[in-house]
Design a protein around this motif. Sequence first.
Motif, short mmCIF file in Angstrom:
data_model
loop_
_atom_site.label_atom_id
_atom_site.label_comp_id
_atom_site.label_asym_id
_atom_site.label_seq_id
_atom_site.Cartn_x
_atom_site.Cartn_y
_atom_site.Cartn_z
N THR A 114 0.83 -1.20 0.00
CA THR A 114 0.00 0.00 0.00
C THR A 114 0.87 1.25 0.00
N ALA A 115 1.96 1.21 0.77
CA ALA A 115 2.87 2.35 0.83
C ALA A 115 3.48 2.63 -0.54
N VAL A 116 3.99 1.59 -1.18
CA VAL A 116 4.62 1.76 -2.49
C VAL A 116 3.59 2.22 -3.52
N THR A 117 2.40 1.63 -3.46
CA THR A 117 1.35 2.03 -4.39
C THR A 117 0.99 3.50 -4.22
N GLY A 118 0.88 3.95 -2.97
CA GLY A 118 0.55 5.34 -2.72
C GLY A 118 1.57 6.30 -3.32
N VAL A 119 2.84 6.00 -3.09
CA VAL A 119 3.90 6.87 -3.61
C VAL A 119 3.88 6.89 -5.14
N VAL A 120 3.84 5.70 -5.75
CA VAL A 120 3.88 5.62 -7.21
C VAL A 120 2.63 6.24 -7.83
N ALA A 121 1.47 5.92 -7.27
CA ALA A 121 0.22 6.44 -7.83
C ALA A 121 0.15 7.95 -7.73
N VAL A 122 0.59 8.51 -6.62
CA VAL A 122 0.57 9.97 -6.46
C VAL A 122 1.53 10.62 -7.46
N VAL B 121 0.11 13.13 -10.29
CA VAL B 121 0.57 14.52 -10.35
C VAL B 121 1.34 14.78 -11.64
N GLY B 122 2.14 13.80 -12.06
CA GLY B 122 2.88 13.94 -13.31
C GLY B 122 1.96 14.05 -14.52
N LEU B 123 0.91 13.22 -14.54
CA LEU B 123 -0.03 13.25 -15.66
C LEU B 123 -0.84 14.54 -15.68
N THR B 124 -1.32 14.96 -14.52
CA THR B 124 -2.10 16.20 -14.50
C THR B 124 -1.25 17.39 -14.92
N PRO C 178 -6.03 19.17 -16.19
CA PRO C 178 -6.88 18.85 -15.03
C PRO C 178 -6.22 19.31 -13.73
N SER C 179 -6.98 19.26 -12.64
CA SER C 179 -6.49 19.76 -11.35
C SER C 179 -5.56 18.75 -10.68
N GLY C 180 -4.32 19.16 -10.45
CA GLY C 180 -3.36 18.30 -9.78
C GLY C 180 -3.66 18.13 -8.30
N GLY D 164 -10.69 12.11 -12.24
CA GLY D 164 -10.70 11.04 -13.23
C GLY D 164 -9.32 10.44 -13.46
N VAL D 165 -8.31 11.28 -13.52
CA VAL D 165 -6.94 10.78 -13.71
C VAL D 165 -6.53 9.89 -12.54
N ALA D 166 -6.83 10.32 -11.33
CA ALA D 166 -6.50 9.53 -10.14
C ALA D 166 -7.22 8.19 -10.16
#
Length: 208
Positions: free
Chosen positions: A90-98, A102-105, A124-126, A186-188
């Motif tokens: 969960t920790a790794v997923t949180g870091v990578v997903a965030v 943020v990179g995509l937005t 879109p809103s970061g 939506g991106v998230a």
Amino acid sequence: MNPALPPALRPAAFVLAVAGGLGALVLGLVYAGTSGPTGPDATLVDALAWSGDPWWTIATVIDFVGEPVGAIVTMAVFLGLCWYSRRPRTAVTGVVAVLLTVGLTSGLKPVTGRYIHGEFLAYPSGHTGFAAALTFTAALGVLGGLRRGPASVLLVVAVVVAGAAMGWAEVTMGAHYPTDTLGGLGVALAVVPVTALLIDKGATRRTQ
């Protein structure tokens, strides 16, 4: 080891992912190259932009979560809770997903070319993407042990509330149009389930 994407929540998570990805794409195409509140935004801005205190103070506090210092503090708390509950995936997923969200937005803003106040790229809103991605990831970790039905409902509620809270704050502060915040949400939604699934698959391969 606790999975980042619990089996009971996979159907709901990927429904959210498809809906979020398609929603962000459609909104991006509709509002690309625009400037100013048009269509639903014209009505929603008046309804959501609550002026005066305590609303401005509340919006500022919520917005701080998505600012660099606030994001670092929030991530530190999230990682501390993951360590305490022994949820490394969960920790790794949180870091990578965030980071991906943020990179995509950030990367999509110049592509869509939507402006607010005439000079700031808006879609879109970061901030909204950050709040939704971290909440989505945390909810997957917390709700994985519940039955599928209740867990799925609570997952949707948690992500929608987080996105709505940050989205409202951004609109109230004049940083985004309402549809910008929906795009960030939506991106998230699109990023988190895929990231969690890949983290699980990668961790499983290492243990085989």
